[in-house]
Write a protein that holds these residues in place. Sequence first.
Motif, short mmCIF file in Angstrom:
data_model
loop_
_atom_site.label_atom_id
_atom_site.label_comp_id
_atom_site.label_asym_id
_atom_site.label_seq_id
_atom_site.Cartn_x
_atom_site.Cartn_y
_atom_site.Cartn_z
N TYR A 116 0.94 -1.08 -0.01
CA TYR A 116 0.10 0.09 0.08
C TYR A 116 0.79 1.20 0.28
O TYR A 116 0.48 2.36 -0.42
N GLN A 118 -3.80 -0.17 7.25
CA GLN A 118 -4.80 0.44 6.34
C GLN A 118 -6.16 -0.11 6.66
O GLN A 118 -6.53 -1.13 6.65
N ARG A 163 -7.54 2.99 2.34
CA ARG A 163 -6.93 2.63 1.23
C ARG A 163 -7.16 1.16 0.79
O ARG A 163 -7.64 0.31 1.81
#
Length: 226
Positions: free
Chosen positions: A188, A196, A221
């Motif tokens: 990520y 995340q 995300r």
Amino acid sequence: MHETFTRLLAGNDAHADEFRSKFDDLQDAQFPDAVTVCCADSRVLQDRMWGNDDPGHLFTCGNIGNRVVQEVGGEQVVSGDVLYPVEHTGTETVVVVGHTGCGAVTATYADLTDGIDEPAGIRRCLDLLAPHVGPGVEALPDDLSDAEAVNYLVEYNVDRQVAFLCDSDEVPDSVTIYGVVYDFQDVYSERRGEVQVINVDGERDPETLREEHPGFADRVRRLWTY
């Protein structure tokens, strides 16, 4: 032969010295703020990922595949490990923690696509994961590498575990359920070890999550929106 265990005990010496007074208010009861359901993996430090060094703050559950389910009488139900703090200690925050490169998801993916041979105990865990991961395998985009497919399915599995909790009558509406992915593989971002946020109470659209939760909008995300 016993060198590894001796090192563990030496580490416990330091722990006991540091924590001597930290149990003063916890010896007779616990009221953890959150229950976390993490994958059982040596790289996933269940307390330290949150910067937690205080006993009594987190009720940590670990199993391969960060499952919230167990089977009783042929039916999948919310695991007692997860349900106990919700039912008995007033905990109203549940966090399902997947992680990049998850071995359990990798094995389940391989089993669903090619079939693999595992000992009975591991086979049982994969059989519990398969109904939740299987539809995701069918929905994967084309032309993904195996590593990419696994990390997409890590998100999918977290989503399914969150959905199972949201749909259960055993989990009160007052409980908030978060789905997150712990990243130590630069999938990520380059900030290794960062969590995340991919799901809150079943909502998984990143833009909606950012709008509804501005306090952690920068941590929302996803790799895969399906």
